[in-house]
Design a protein around this motif. Sequence first.
Motif, PDB file in Angstrom:
ATOM      1  N   GLY A 101       8.356  -6.548   0.923  1.00  7.86           N
ATOM      2  CA  GLY A 101       7.302  -7.433   0.406  1.00  7.86           C
ATOM      3  C   GLY A 101       7.616  -8.899   0.623  1.00  7.86           C
ATOM      4  O   GLY A 101       7.255  -9.743  -0.201  1.00  7.86           O
TER       5      GLY A 101
ATOM      6  N   SER B  98       4.795 -12.565   2.248  1.00  2.00           N
ATOM      7  CA  SER B  98       3.970 -13.530   1.505  1.00  2.00           C
ATOM      8  C   SER B  98       4.620 -14.920   1.592  1.00  2.00           C
ATOM      9  O   SER B  98       5.749 -15.105   1.121  1.00  2.00           O
TER      10      SER B  98
ATOM     11  N   LEU C  28       8.469 -14.573  -3.613  1.00  2.00           N
ATOM     12  CA  LEU C  28       9.883 -14.470  -3.984  1.00  2.00           C
ATOM     13  C   LEU C  28      10.692 -13.810  -2.868  1.00  2.00           C
ATOM     14  O   LEU C  28      11.846 -14.165  -2.629  1.00  2.00           O
TER      15      LEU C  28
ATOM     16  N   ASP D 236       6.896  -5.380   5.236  1.00  2.00           N
ATOM     17  CA  ASP D 236       5.660  -5.655   4.480  1.00  2.00           C
ATOM     18  C   ASP D 236       4.546  -4.796   5.066  1.00  2.00           C
ATOM     19  O   ASP D 236       4.769  -4.066   6.041  1.00  2.00           O
TER      20      ASP D 236
ATOM     21  N   ASN E 193       4.891   0.412   4.411  1.00  2.00           N
ATOM     22  CA  ASN E 193       4.279   0.559   3.095  1.00  2.00           C
ATOM     23  C   ASN E 193       5.281   1.324   2.238  1.00  2.00           C
ATOM     24  O   ASN E 193       5.546   2.501   2.478  1.00  2.00           O
ATOM     25  N   VAL E 194       5.827   0.654   1.229  1.00  2.00           N
ATOM     26  CA  VAL E 194       6.928   1.266   0.469  1.00  2.00           C
ATOM     27  C   VAL E 194       6.506   2.472  -0.374  1.00  2.00           C
ATOM     28  O   VAL E 194       7.348   3.195  -0.898  1.00  2.00           O
TER      29      VAL E 194
ATOM     30  N   ASN F 199      11.550  -5.843  -3.493  1.00  2.00           N
ATOM     31  CA  ASN F 199      10.751  -6.961  -4.015  1.00  2.00           C
ATOM     32  C   ASN F 199       9.249  -6.678  -4.010  1.00  2.00           C
ATOM     33  O   ASN F 199       8.503  -7.297  -4.774  1.00  2.00           O
TER      34      ASN F 199
ATOM     35  N   SER G 257      12.341  -6.555 -11.310  1.00  2.00           N
ATOM     36  CA  SER G 257      11.623  -6.183 -12.526  1.00  2.00           C
ATOM     37  C   SER G 257      10.844  -7.423 -12.961  1.00  2.00           C
ATOM     38  O   SER G 257      10.393  -8.207 -12.119  1.00  2.00           O
TER      39      SER G 257
ATOM     40  N   TYR H 199       1.446  -2.770 -15.515  1.00  2.00           N
ATOM     41  CA  TYR H 199       2.454  -3.581 -14.819  1.00  2.00           C
ATOM     42  C   TYR H 199       3.755  -3.629 -15.633  1.00  2.00           C
ATOM     43  O   TYR H 199       4.845  -3.441 -15.089  1.00  2.00           O
TER      44      TYR H 199
ATOM     45  N   PRO I 122      12.274 -11.993 -13.416  1.00  2.00           N
ATOM     46  CA  PRO I 122      11.683 -13.333 -13.393  1.00  2.00           C
ATOM     47  C   PRO I 122      10.641 -13.489 -14.494  1.00  2.00           C
ATOM     48  O   PRO I 122       9.963 -12.519 -14.876  1.00  2.00           O
ATOM     49  N   GLY I 123      10.534 -14.706 -14.975  1.00  2.00           N
ATOM     50  CA  GLY I 123       9.454 -15.041 -15.899  1.00  2.00           C
ATOM     51  C   GLY I 123       8.245 -15.479 -15.100  1.00  2.00           C
ATOM     52  O   GLY I 123       7.874 -14.825 -14.123  1.00  2.00           O
TER      53      GLY I 123
ATOM     54  N   ASP J  93       1.850 -16.507  -4.964  1.00  2.00           N
ATOM     55  CA  ASP J  93       0.472 -16.060  -4.750  1.00  2.00           C
ATOM     56  C   ASP J  93       0.093 -14.831  -5.567  1.00  2.00           C
ATOM     57  O   ASP J  93      -1.060 -14.406  -5.553  1.00  2.00           O
TER      58      ASP J  93
HETATM   59  P1  NAD Z   1       3.445 -11.932  -3.740  1.00  2.00           P
HETATM   60  O1  NAD Z   1       2.110 -11.379  -4.048  1.00  2.00           O
HETATM   61  O2  NAD Z   1       3.562 -13.350  -3.289  1.00  2.00           O
HETATM   62  O3  NAD Z   1       4.180 -11.017  -2.660  1.00  2.00           O
HETATM   63  C1  NAD Z   1       4.216  -9.614  -2.776  1.00  2.00           C
HETATM   64  C2  NAD Z   1       4.372  -9.035  -1.386  1.00  2.00           C
HETATM   65  O4  NAD Z   1       4.454  -7.600  -1.488  1.00  2.00           O
HETATM   66  C3  NAD Z   1       3.190  -9.335  -0.450  1.00  2.00           C
HETATM   67  O5  NAD Z   1       3.696  -9.862   0.767  1.00  2.00           O
HETATM   68  C4  NAD Z   1       2.521  -7.979  -0.248  1.00  2.00           C
HETATM   69  O6  NAD Z   1       1.916  -7.818   1.027  1.00  2.00           O
HETATM   70  C5  NAD Z   1       3.721  -7.054  -0.413  1.00  2.00           C
HETATM   71  N1  NAD Z   1       3.315  -5.672  -0.729  1.00  2.00           N
HETATM   72  C6  NAD Z   1       2.354  -5.261  -1.598  1.00  2.00           C
HETATM   73  N2  NAD Z   1       2.257  -3.924  -1.583  1.00  2.00           N
HETATM   74  C7  NAD Z   1       3.183  -3.476  -0.688  1.00  2.00           C
HETATM   75  C8  NAD Z   1       3.553  -2.194  -0.228  1.00  2.00           C
HETATM   76  N3  NAD Z   1       2.953  -1.079  -0.681  1.00  2.00           N
HETATM   77  N4  NAD Z   1       4.546  -2.096   0.702  1.00  2.00           N
HETATM   78  C9  NAD Z   1       5.153  -3.210   1.173  1.00  2.00           C
HETATM   79  N5  NAD Z   1       4.838  -4.457   0.774  1.00  2.00           N
HETATM   80  C10 NAD Z   1       3.866  -4.585  -0.151  1.00  2.00           C
HETATM   81  O7  NAD Z   1       4.327 -11.675  -5.049  1.00  2.00           O
HETATM   82  P2  NAD Z   1       5.616 -12.397  -5.642  1.00  2.00           P
HETATM   83  O8  NAD Z   1       5.191 -13.253  -6.772  1.00  2.00           O
HETATM   84  O9  NAD Z   1       6.457 -12.962  -4.569  1.00  2.00           O
HETATM   85  O10 NAD Z   1       6.341 -11.156  -6.322  1.00  2.00           O
HETATM   86  C11 NAD Z   1       7.448 -10.501  -5.750  1.00  2.00           C
HETATM   87  C12 NAD Z   1       8.006  -9.510  -6.768  1.00  2.00           C
HETATM   88  O11 NAD Z   1       8.448 -10.206  -7.941  1.00  2.00           O
HETATM   89  C13 NAD Z   1       6.989  -8.477  -7.243  1.00  2.00           C
HETATM   90  O12 NAD Z   1       7.644  -7.233  -7.415  1.00  2.00           O
HETATM   91  C14 NAD Z   1       6.527  -9.030  -8.563  1.00  2.00           C
HETATM   92  O13 NAD Z   1       6.026  -8.041  -9.401  1.00  2.00           O
HETATM   93  C15 NAD Z   1       7.824  -9.643  -9.093  1.00  2.00           C
HETATM   94  N6  NAD Z   1       7.633 -10.679 -10.089  1.00  2.00           N
HETATM   95  C16 NAD Z   1       6.904 -11.800  -9.838  1.00  2.00           C
HETATM   96  C17 NAD Z   1       6.761 -12.755 -10.842  1.00  2.00           C
HETATM   97  C18 NAD Z   1       5.962 -14.022 -10.626  1.00  2.00           C
HETATM   98  O14 NAD Z   1       5.705 -14.734 -11.618  1.00  2.00           O
HETATM   99  N7  NAD Z   1       5.598 -14.373  -9.419  1.00  2.00           N
HETATM  100  C19 NAD Z   1       7.344 -12.567 -12.086  1.00  2.00           C
HETATM  101  C20 NAD Z   1       8.086 -11.412 -12.309  1.00  2.00           C
HETATM  102  C21 NAD Z   1       8.232 -10.483 -11.305  1.00  2.00           C
END
Ligand code: NAD
Length: 251
Positions: free
Chosen positions: A13, A16, A20, A39, A63-64, A90, A141, A157, A187-188, A193
């Motif tokens: 993932g 994006s 993260l 991704d 696709n995971v 991730n 997580s 979620y 992460p908080g 995106d």
């Molecule tokens: P993001 O939406 O920017 O990126 C997520 C990525 O995962 C995207 O590139 C998307 O294409 C990819 N993805 C979605 N489904 C997929 C699949 N089935 N197989 C492969 N790739 C897939 O999200 P982010 O904010 O960077 O979040 C990254 C991780 O951190 C996630 O697991 C999210 O739940 C976790 N997280 C984020 C936050 C936050 O505030 N941003 C807080 C806590 C946890």
Amino acid sequence: MGLLNGKFAIVTGAASPRGLGKATATLFAQHGATVAILDLDADQAAAAAADLPGEGHVGLACNVVDKAACQAAADELIAKWGAVDILVNNAGITQPLKLMDIMPENYDAVTDVSLRGTLYMTQALTPHFRERKAGSIVNLSSVSAQRGGGIFGGPHYSAAKAGVLGLTKASARELAPDGVRVNALCPGFIATDITAGKLTEEMRTQVLAGIPMGRAGTAEDVAGCALFLASDLSAYCTGTEVDVNGGSLIH
Ligand code: NAD
């Protein structure tokens, strides 16, 4: 200093651009790792890999949620590199739904990517890690697993991310004798995106009020902790949850 010199890392993932995963992949590459970005879209994964500092990074469609796709990606990278040292699970999606609005397809979508995806990628690499008696797995997580939501994602979620914590601890216990470490990041509120355009000003003000450090986290804040867990700096840590939340869960 390169904390990951000569290491090979997979980050799911990570296509994006402001996510993260991409920030983590970038920091790993800056520290000397060769990185594979997995991704959904092959072109986006390849573009993100090409954007990383240094040479030799790889972007693959995976696709995971698809067990065979996870195994195929892992096998391809092991064949190409000869070794994989680090896996960052991730990939994740979220939806701001209330309990009674969660439909079966919402449950499937959200829990599958985080939980099933983390399991499948871990299974795909575990025989290799065991064989090498080495490996570091970092699972994403969320604070919403620990405090029952409250930021953006619905109960499904929170459940998925709480599941990731359980999976992290159980696999850490099982894989520790094999020299494989498994840790979780919680992460908080991080500006990426995942909530882009979906968070109202009112929600944002409310969330910020609950963060003692008074700001949203950045993707780099999370990447730094991922680097710690992935590298030998955390050699004696397994089954841990590292909070990256500006103090929003001090207890
Ligand atoms: P993001 O939406 O920017 O990126 C997520 C990525 O995962 C995207 O590139 C998307 O294409 C990819 N993805 C979605 N489904 C997929 C699949 N089935 N197989 C492969 N790739 C897939 O999200 P982010 O904010 O960077 O979040 C990254 C991780 O951190 C996630 O697991 C999210 O739940 C976790 N997280 C984020 C936050 C936050 O505030 N941003 C807080 C806590 C946890």
